[in-house]
Design an enzyme around this catalytic site. Sequence first.
Site, mmCIF file in Angstrom:
data_model
loop_
_atom_site.group_PDB
_atom_site.id
_atom_site.type_symbol
_atom_site.label_atom_id
_atom_site.label_comp_id
_atom_site.label_asym_id
_atom_site.label_seq_id
_atom_site.Cartn_x
_atom_site.Cartn_y
_atom_site.Cartn_z
ATOM 1 N N THR A 513 0.855 -1.190 0.000
ATOM 2 C CA THR A 513 0.000 0.000 0.000
ATOM 3 C C THR A 513 0.890 1.239 0.000
ATOM 4 O OG1 THR A 513 -1.644 -1.311 1.166
ATOM 5 C CG2 THR A 513 -2.015 1.046 1.135
ATOM 6 N N HIS A 514 1.694 1.363 -1.029
ATOM 7 C CA HIS A 514 2.563 2.528 -1.199
ATOM 8 C C HIS A 514 2.214 3.208 -2.513
ATOM 9 C CE1 HIS A 514 5.821 0.255 1.372
ATOM 10 N NE2 HIS A 514 4.745 0.588 2.064
#
Lengths: 587, 245
Positions: A513-514
């Site tokens: 989740t970047h």
Amino acid sequence: MTRKKLSGFDVVLVGFGWTGAIYAEKLTAAGLEVLALERGPWRDTSKDFATTFAQDELRYYWRHGMFQETAQSTLTFRNNGAETALPMRHWGSFLPGNGVGGSGVHWNGQTYRFLPSDFVVRSHNEERYGPLPDGMTVQDYGVTYDELEPHFDYFEKICGICGKAGNLNGQTSPGGNPFEGARSSEYPNPPMQMTFSQDRFEASARDLGLNPFPVPSANMSRAYVNPLGLQLAPCTYCGFCEKYGCGNYSKSSPQTTILPVLMERPNFTLRTESEVLSIEKSPDGSRVTGVTYVDTSGDSFFQPAEMVVMCAYPLENTRLMLLSQIGTPYNPQTGKGVVGKNYCYQVMSGATVFFEDEFTNGFVGAGALGMAVDDYNGDNFDHSGLGFIGGGYIACYTTNARPIESHPVPDGVPEWGSAWKQSIAANFLKTATVGVHGASMAHRSNYLDLDPTYTDRHNRPLLRMTYDFTQNDRRLTNHLTPVAEDIARGMGGREVKVSERTGAYDSVPYQTTHNTGGTIMGTDPQTSVCNRFCQSWDMPNLFVAGAGLFPQNAGYNPTATVGALAYWSVDAIINQYLPDPGPLVQP
Amino acid sequence: MSYSTRRGVLKTLLFGGTALATPSALWAVEYGRGEGMPWAPMRGDPPYYGTTDARFFTPDERAAVAAISARLIPSDDDGPGATEADVVTFLDRQMAGFYGRGQHWYMKGPFAEGTDTQGYQSEYPPAELYRHALAELDAYCRAQDDESFAGLSEGRQDEILTGLDEEKITFDAVSAKVFFDLILKNTIEGYFADPIYGGNRDMVAWRYVGFPGTRYDYRDFVNHGGAPIQLEPVSLMGRPGWSRP
């Protein structure tokens, strides 16, 4: 739908995760009246993830217990402009958070600073290697590592990050990362206690002439009291960090490091279940006047504010700017416009070691329990003739052995049936992974805009993501993955399975989740949304927080840099903007 | 510096004396204003989704699902399979709940097939997808073998499942491959999830692979040095030995 006008605040924060908590704490301490509007519910340790039920893999990961529901809002995705984007009907590759604390509740806690060269990617690489290829739209941040250093330092102290300095005031410090930028002080806490897999990784990396160091961790190696007087407890290595809240007050989060102090302040207000629909502008378009939001009654409200800070997840910040018609939307055909530009991600790959006799016991783990090498990150190695820029860290973490998620099997094992089942039982406690955390360089064809077809529950267009891995990504991952494999082969296992990053970007399997970019910062209003103080070029009383500011993504986890940028920006608001409200940088 | 001093200055500076009404009926929950961290009794959020004895499948569907999951994770001499773990009960409860209804998923149209990298695009939420797929599977088995799926030999069941997996058998109303992938994923969930959800009965799957369950403190074991760690598993509802005489 009615729209009621409410009494005003000095500052309205849109979203209340890490950056919302940081801005709120500093701005209320400076005496301002601050209101945070959070789409999701209140969340706290004792109520929402107590030790008696926090370790529920089905509920929190597979049923998305603390994430944004796609039914509320999602995005559409396509690999390139020739395809039709379709909605992500449930999450896959990444998991946006929801509720108080945001993704700061369910992160792993890997808290690296970006390298000095990561903030000047264009100028640094062009100076060393010559012009960058056409289409590679990487830019400098406009702020340097040295300017951010005090803010990295403060964020680490707020969090109580556990690690070992490698560069203390310019002096090499043994045991740390020799490639890091100069630090003004040692980490507030010593590194976590490593386990078998890290010991094997460290030995193998040293044999290869690399420089292993303990991963900077927001899981506590010991009890800690932060500068706000808040206490964190020693981590118990339970193996439920990423995708889970910590029941033990052992992981830095807004809840454990800031909120108990902030919530005591009379000039701070938080409204939950309040979803901001748009940022409102003055008739002449010169400034923002507040926000419109909707609560669970379905009523909408106009909330006036003297200043607005966008603290939502990067994807939602970009969408809100586009929906509010603030800034010029990016156009991939002309390369002009800025909002939605330079969407970047992360290029992940790795190698799994299968041991024959030894047990790695992955359930004894923590989100940031790991050893890493930075020899192939950023510009720490000579890129001459390689055809790419950037790099990534290579690390061996022991984060968990959560059994729905973690069942590595060697090459050649089928995906179901008796052979699969038996292979899982044989290997479940006997694997270690060496991962490559590759940088993602911006490209002209990767961007965010509004979807022409699909809408959310308020009938507003969804965000559309157009994204695929680039030639730079592929060369980078092809160069680094064999290094991870070499380290893995030196760890003493029976066999190694390599997971290369090949093919098109796939939105289905979880990667990380970047998500970065879309509201990027920079030195020129023609090429960035915000100036170097994270202030909108178009509206001086609008500030933006989060990884959406990154002009491209480095080979690290983003949270430390997100935190440092927030403290840098809020410092500029207090010391420069408030005495003389207006643009902090003249275009 | 006190809050009020600074505040007074800023109020003049920023608001210029703007007077506005206070909200009369905010449905949002408001916190803060010096009241500290909110806490109230009986507001905890313990697990409940899928923990009750809800049902979705008809008896025939249940038999087919039990047979499919038993081939995906078979019972053998090495250890328990989906049958011993009672995965079908897990699946029945999941399909009867918010997950089966796709309640948290984005289910607005238009619906299109999409590419492999675009993920689930069925117009049906999981429970309806199961229902359509199971009907077509039943029709296929009766047409080919004159028998329900559950009534076939294990070898023939494996052949048919392989056909779904490799897209050699296709359905009309729904994608056979999407159904196969989903039931495989859900079966793995049921086999390994906490027993509160109905599968992994008596923690058989955890015991089989050596997962100690929902313990919260392994500090004594960090220095295991590659040696096995022998620990009986614990579930969110405790351990059988705790509640038996």
